[in-house]
Design a protein around this motif. Structure first.
Motif, PDB file in Angstrom:
ATOM      1  N   PHE A 177       9.894   2.043   5.401  1.00 30.45           N
ATOM      2  CA  PHE A 177       8.654   2.113   6.168  1.00 30.45           C
ATOM      3  C   PHE A 177       7.451   1.915   5.266  1.00 30.45           C
ATOM      4  N   GLY A 178       6.324   1.667   5.918  1.00 30.97           N
ATOM      5  CA  GLY A 178       5.065   1.465   5.225  1.00 30.97           C
ATOM      6  C   GLY A 178       4.034   0.997   6.224  1.00 30.97           C
ATOM      7  N   TYR A 179       2.918   0.545   5.715  1.00 30.46           N
ATOM      8  CA  TYR A 179       1.884  -0.010   6.589  1.00 30.46           C
ATOM      9  C   TYR A 179       2.321  -1.431   6.950  1.00 30.46           C
ATOM     10  N   ALA A 180       2.423  -1.680   8.225  1.00 30.99           N
ATOM     11  CA  ALA A 180       3.002  -2.931   8.717  1.00 30.99           C
ATOM     12  C   ALA A 180       2.140  -4.139   8.373  1.00 30.99           C
ATOM     13  N   GLY A 202       0.662   5.418  12.405  1.00 34.56           N
ATOM     14  CA  GLY A 202       0.152   4.098  12.059  1.00 34.56           C
ATOM     15  C   GLY A 202       1.016   3.363  11.045  1.00 34.56           C
ATOM     16  N   LEU A 203       2.278   3.731  10.974  1.00 34.78           N
ATOM     17  CA  LEU A 203       3.212   3.096  10.049  1.00 34.78           C
ATOM     18  C   LEU A 203       4.201   2.227  10.817  1.00 34.78           C
ATOM     19  N   THR A 232       0.857  -1.184   0.000  1.00 34.21           N
ATOM     20  CA  THR A 232       0.000   0.000   0.000  1.00 34.21           C
ATOM     21  C   THR A 232       0.893   1.235   0.000  1.00 34.21           C
ATOM     22  N   PRO A 233       0.649   2.164  -0.912  1.00 37.68           N
ATOM     23  CA  PRO A 233       1.477   3.376  -0.920  1.00 37.68           C
ATOM     24  C   PRO A 233       1.292   4.192   0.364  1.00 37.68           C
ATOM     25  N   VAL A 234       2.337   4.904   0.755  1.00 32.82           N
ATOM     26  CA  VAL A 234       2.269   5.806   1.908  1.00 32.82           C
ATOM     27  C   VAL A 234       1.987   7.210   1.367  1.00 32.82           C
ATOM     28  N   GLU A 235       1.020   7.866   1.979  1.00 32.38           N
ATOM     29  CA  GLU A 235       0.592   9.183   1.546  1.00 32.38           C
ATOM     30  C   GLU A 235       1.712  10.215   1.702  1.00 32.38           C
ATOM     31  N   ASP A 236       1.775  11.158   0.742  1.00 29.62           N
ATOM     32  CA  ASP A 236       2.775  12.231   0.781  1.00 29.62           C
ATOM     33  C   ASP A 236       2.708  13.026   2.081  1.00 29.62           C
ATOM     34  N   PRO A 257       7.330   0.104   0.562  1.00 28.49           N
ATOM     35  CA  PRO A 257       6.825   1.027  -0.460  1.00 28.49           C
ATOM     36  C   PRO A 257       7.676   2.285  -0.565  1.00 28.49           C
ATOM     37  N   VAL A 258       8.388   2.599   0.502  1.00 25.73           N
ATOM     38  CA  VAL A 258       9.196   3.824   0.518  1.00 25.73           C
ATOM     39  C   VAL A 258      10.263   3.698   1.598  1.00 25.73           C
ATOM     40  N   ALA A 259      11.350   4.415   1.411  1.00 25.55           N
ATOM     41  CA  ALA A 259      12.403   4.481   2.421  1.00 25.55           C
ATOM     42  C   ALA A 259      12.948   5.898   2.441  1.00 25.55           C
ATOM     43  N   ILE A 260      13.438   6.281   3.587  1.00 24.87           N
ATOM     44  CA  ILE A 260      14.154   7.546   3.720  1.00 24.87           C
ATOM     45  C   ILE A 260      15.621   7.195   3.940  1.00 24.87           C
TER      46      ILE A 260
END
Length: 167
Positions: free
Chosen positions: A143-146, A107-108, A16-20, A70-73
């Motif tokens: 990170f993302g929705y676990a 909630g991530l 699931t994508p993480v919102e901006d 879905p994304v990383a920093i």
């Protein structure tokens, strides 16, 4: 303070994508961290590119979870902004911890993958991402929705009164 006790390393994420807006909140939390002499040496790369995430997964034996995030920093520090060079890792640690705590609040699920001070990992990330010479990679935070996360109430209580000393 609830986020401190709920925080755990999450290495599995929903597709699931993480919102901006949530990503911006994570970055705002990072930049609210304390830093020595207020030097604020941080710069951040937000990585959604699947090819780059797969590359980051090869950074270390512990980084495979970046592959399916879905994304990383990627948190870096700028050597140009360092007035107190020996404190860069401390400043960056505070920023990364803020990201981890804000992720719980939003909630991530997230995990801290260490890059610095291992030169081989730092160079690997720099080459993979084309990071400029004056920036040094410090950590990768996928990170993302676990997915499949344990109940945080089952987390081990690390409080140990034998490690406390009063004078």
């Amino acid at each position: 303070m609830e986020e401190i006790f709920k925080r755990m390393s999450v290495r599995s994420y929903e597709d699931t994508p993480v919102e901006d807006e949530k990503i911006e909140k994570l970055l705002r939390a990072a930049m609210a961290a304390p830093s020595d002499g207020n030097q604020q040496p941080w710069e951040f790369y937000v990585v959604r590119d699947r090819r780059v995430l797969e590359g980051l997964a090869q950074c270390s034996p512990y980084a495979n979870c970046a592959r399916n995030a879905p994304v990383a920093i990627v948190a870096c520090y700028s050597e140009k902004k360092l007035r107190f060079k020996s404190f860069a890792d401390i400043d960056m640690s505070a920023a990364v911890e803020n990201i981890l705590l804000e992720a719980v609040h939003l909630g991530l699920g997230a995990v801290w993958l260490g890059v610095s001070p291992i030169r081989m990992r730092m160079q690997f990330v720099k080459r993979l991402m084309g990071i400029p010479e004056e920036l040094q990679p410090f950590a990768i935070i996928p990170f993302g929705y676990a997915k499949n996360v344990k109940d945080p109430r089952l987390k081990e209580d690390r409080f140990d009164p034998t490690r406390i000393h009063y004078l």
